[in-house]
Motif scaffolding. Structure first.
Motif, PDB file in Angstrom:
ATOM      1  N   PHE A 191       5.743 -99.233 -51.609  1.00  0.00           N
ATOM      2  CA  PHE A 191       6.961-100.015 -52.331  1.00  0.00           C
ATOM      3  C   PHE A 191       5.814-101.154 -51.256  1.00  0.00           C
ATOM      4  N   GLU A 192       5.734-102.036 -53.049  1.00  0.00           N
ATOM      5  CA  GLU A 192       5.113-103.629 -52.473  1.00  0.00           C
ATOM      6  C   GLU A 192       5.733-104.313 -53.014  1.00  0.00           C
TER       7      GLU A 192
ATOM      8  N   GLU B 291       6.445-116.898 -58.500  1.00  0.00           N
ATOM      9  CA  GLU B 291       6.115-115.414 -59.259  1.00  0.00           C
ATOM     10  C   GLU B 291       6.826-113.999 -57.694  1.00  0.00           C
ATOM     11  N   LEU B 292       7.748-113.183 -58.532  1.00  0.00           N
ATOM     12  CA  LEU B 292       7.449-112.425 -57.618  1.00  0.00           C
ATOM     13  C   LEU B 292       7.801-111.417 -58.167  1.00  0.00           C
ATOM     14  N   THR B 293       6.937-110.070 -57.992  1.00  0.00           N
ATOM     15  CA  THR B 293       6.568-108.813 -58.375  1.00  0.00           C
ATOM     16  C   THR B 293       7.182-107.711 -56.810  1.00  0.00           C
ATOM     17  N   MET B 294       7.936-106.991 -57.724  1.00  0.00           N
ATOM     18  CA  MET B 294       8.484-105.851 -56.980  1.00  0.00           C
ATOM     19  C   MET B 294       7.698-104.523 -57.754  1.00  0.00           C
ATOM     20  N   LYS B 295       7.031-103.366 -56.458  1.00  0.00           N
ATOM     21  CA  LYS B 295       6.691-101.969 -57.312  1.00  0.00           C
ATOM     22  C   LYS B 295       6.594-101.475 -56.461  1.00  0.00           C
ATOM     23  N   TYR B 296       7.495 -99.714 -57.352  1.00  0.00           N
ATOM     24  CA  TYR B 296       7.541 -98.818 -56.688  1.00  0.00           C
ATOM     25  C   TYR B 296       6.518 -97.753 -57.241  1.00  0.00           C
ATOM     26  N   ARG B 297       6.348 -97.207 -56.248  1.00  0.00           N
ATOM     27  CA  ARG B 297       5.311 -95.941 -57.247  1.00  0.00           C
ATOM     28  C   ARG B 297       5.878 -94.241 -56.685  1.00  0.00           C
TER      29      ARG B 297
ATOM     30  N   TYR C  56       6.012 -90.908 -61.166  1.00  0.00           N
ATOM     31  CA  TYR C  56       6.922 -92.333 -61.849  1.00  0.00           C
ATOM     32  C   TYR C  56       6.409 -93.990 -60.653  1.00  0.00           C
ATOM     33  N   ASP C  57       6.085 -95.007 -62.037  1.00  0.00           N
ATOM     34  CA  ASP C  57       6.034 -96.088 -60.972  1.00  0.00           C
ATOM     35  C   ASP C  57       7.165 -96.881 -61.831  1.00  0.00           C
ATOM     36  N   LEU C  58       7.432 -98.177 -61.267  1.00  0.00           N
ATOM     37  CA  LEU C  58       8.585 -98.761 -61.114  1.00  0.00           C
ATOM     38  C   LEU C  58       7.802-100.437 -61.286  1.00  0.00           C
ATOM     39  N   ALA C  59       7.845-101.477 -62.012  1.00  0.00           N
ATOM     40  CA  ALA C  59       7.572-102.965 -61.641  1.00  0.00           C
ATOM     41  C   ALA C  59       8.242-103.823 -62.786  1.00  0.00           C
ATOM     42  N   LEU C  60       9.214-104.623 -62.116  1.00  0.00           N
ATOM     43  CA  LEU C  60       9.536-105.461 -61.799  1.00  0.00           C
ATOM     44  C   LEU C  60       9.053-106.488 -61.592  1.00  0.00           C
TER      45      LEU C  60
ATOM     46  N   ARG D 202      13.548-120.371 -68.746  1.00  0.00           N
ATOM     47  CA  ARG D 202      13.308-120.205 -67.297  1.00  0.00           C
ATOM     48  C   ARG D 202      14.017-118.576 -67.638  1.00  0.00           C
ATOM     49  N   TYR D 203      12.990-117.906 -65.512  1.00  0.00           N
ATOM     50  CA  TYR D 203      13.462-116.887 -65.262  1.00  0.00           C
ATOM     51  C   TYR D 203      13.209-115.752 -65.828  1.00  0.00           C
ATOM     52  N   GLN D 204      11.611-115.875 -66.560  1.00  0.00           N
ATOM     53  CA  GLN D 204      11.058-115.515 -66.665  1.00  0.00           C
ATOM     54  C   GLN D 204      11.295-114.040 -66.410  1.00  0.00           C
ATOM     55  N   PHE D 205      11.213-112.646 -67.274  1.00  0.00           N
ATOM     56  CA  PHE D 205      11.172-111.283 -66.326  1.00  0.00           C
ATOM     57  C   PHE D 205      10.554-109.803 -66.823  1.00  0.00           C
ATOM     58  N   GLY D 206      10.379-109.116 -66.685  1.00  0.00           N
ATOM     59  CA  GLY D 206       9.828-108.232 -66.997  1.00  0.00           C
ATOM     60  C   GLY D 206      10.443-107.180 -66.241  1.00  0.00           C
ATOM     61  N   PHE D 207      10.362-105.561 -66.961  1.00  0.00           N
ATOM     62  CA  PHE D 207       9.998-104.311 -66.184  1.00  0.00           C
ATOM     63  C   PHE D 207       9.654-103.639 -66.945  1.00  0.00           C
ATOM     64  N   ASN D 208       9.461-102.624 -66.351  1.00  0.00           N
ATOM     65  CA  ASN D 208       8.084-101.758 -66.696  1.00  0.00           C
ATOM     66  C   ASN D 208       7.296-100.748 -66.259  1.00  0.00           C
ATOM     67  N   SER D 209       8.186 -99.554 -66.466  1.00  0.00           N
ATOM     68  CA  SER D 209       8.043 -98.119 -65.770  1.00  0.00           C
ATOM     69  C   SER D 209       6.946 -96.673 -66.595  1.00  0.00           C
ATOM     70  N   ASN D 210       7.019 -96.278 -65.769  1.00  0.00           N
ATOM     71  CA  ASN D 210       5.441 -94.291 -66.581  1.00  0.00           C
ATOM     72  C   ASN D 210       6.328 -93.938 -65.784  1.00  0.00           C
ATOM     73  N   PHE D 211       6.865 -92.706 -66.317  1.00  0.00           N
ATOM     74  CA  PHE D 211       7.305 -91.398 -65.836  1.00  0.00           C
ATOM     75  C   PHE D 211       6.309 -90.405 -66.461  1.00  0.00           C
TER      76      PHE D 211
END
Length: 329
Positions: free
Chosen positions: A17-18, A60-66, A75-79, A180-189
């Motif tokens: 987790f990052e 800016e906030l980035t959260m990653k989990y693999r 899998y890995d998830l990034a917000l 405002r509050y631009q967001f993105g969610f990227n996931s790979n499985f």
């Protein structure tokens, strides 16, 4: 000249987790703007000057989990989430703080939308006669089905004052077009021979003013939806004013200020790699089948004719689908 100050931290926990966070302030100074206005009899314009400064504050906030599981699922998830706003600190060429697309003014939040507060739609001639006059907006006759604006300053007439911040008449700041509050969610499985990629993105807050004929439906183009929701004597509860090409009804105003927030499935890709045993039989090293979709669906408030990302270009939403076969010999 751009100067940036940045504070942030990076955190790694449980190896998988990052978290990355940054707060920044960027000051852009010495921006070139038009010089002072000379009398027209001089026959020449003044040179541009380095005399504008804009501050931008944001985070800016980035959260990653693999993770890799024991049964073969990887899998890995990034917000990502971020926000910023810009403000004019200095602008020498507008001392009176005129409200104009050509000029900024000190203290202005970039993206400000100035407009009237809508009081409804006129229903009868008597209502028009008993309301504050709107002849400063349009000197012609006003009719039932036209937009009624609110008399904010209480002088019994709808006006724009002297078009400055200090005297804007019945106009006020009704919104802001900055995303405002631009967001993105990227996931790979991936599981055995199957892989799936998902990318979702959007904007949490934004105001949009759409002033073209495609939105209003009157003039050279229009939409069926607008036509069927325009005011008529038999349809007095319609959302739009009477269906006609009248600029008096298209003044920037609260009633027709659109919510530009959206969430979109930007990209969805699915792939399958054929088993090695099969590809060896057909004398190939690797065979992969894939399918992908771009702009598959979205949740939005703007009319369906418009793409919330390209609303100023009058483009409809463009969706695309692709199928692929990749073979390695």
């Amino acid at each position: 000249t751009a100067t940036t100050i940045d504070f942030g931290f990076d955190l790694t926990a449980f190896k998988n987790f990052e978290v990355n966070f940054d707060w920044y302030r960027r000051r852009t100074s010495d921006i070139l703007i038009d010089g002072l206005k000379y009398p027209s009899v001089l026959g020449a314009s003044s040179p541009t000057r380095n005399s504008a400064t804009i501050d931008t504050r944001g985070w800016e906030l980035t959260m990653k989990y693999r993770n890799s599981t024991g049964f073969g699922l990887n899998y890995d998830l990034a917000l990502t989430l971020g926000d910023s706003q810009s403000e004019v600190v200095k602008f020498d060429n507008n001392p009176n703080k005129l409200l104009s697309d050509q000029y900024l003014y000190e203290g202005q939040k970039m993206g400000e939308i100035w407009g009237y507060e809508t009081y409804g739609i006129f229903q009868t001639k008597e209502e028009i006669a008993n309301s504050p006059t709107q002849k400063l907006i349009s000197s012609g006759l006003w009719f039932p089905g036209d937009v009624r604006y609110k008399d904010i300053d209480g002088n019994n007439e709808i006006n724009f004052g002297n078009n400055t911040v200090g005297n804007s008449g019945d106009r006020k700041i009704i919104g802001n077009s900055t995303p405002r509050y631009q967001f993105g969610f990227n996931s790979n499985f991936s599981y055995r021979n199957v892989d799936l990629d998902i990318f979702v993105q959007g904007v949490g807050k934004r105001d949009l003013w759409i002033g073209n004929n495609l939105y209003w439906g009157a003039g050279t183009t229009g939409t069926w939806e607008t036509y069927n929701n325009s005011w008529t004597p038999e349809r007095t509860d319609a959302f739009y004013p009477a269906y006609k090409n009248a600029s008096r009804n298209r003044q920037v105003q609260t009633r027709y200020l659109e919510n530009g927030a959206y969430l979109r499935m930007k990209n969805l890709a699915l792939g399958y790699t054929l088993p090695k045993g099969f590809t060896n039989k057909i004398k190939l090293q690797r065979v992969r089948l894939s399918a992908s979709a771009y702009n598959l669906f979205e949740f939005k408030s703007v009319p369906k004719t418009f793409d919330p990302e390209l609303v100023g270009m009058n483009y409809p939403i463009i969706r695309s689908y692709a199928f692929g076969l990749q073979a390695t010999f």
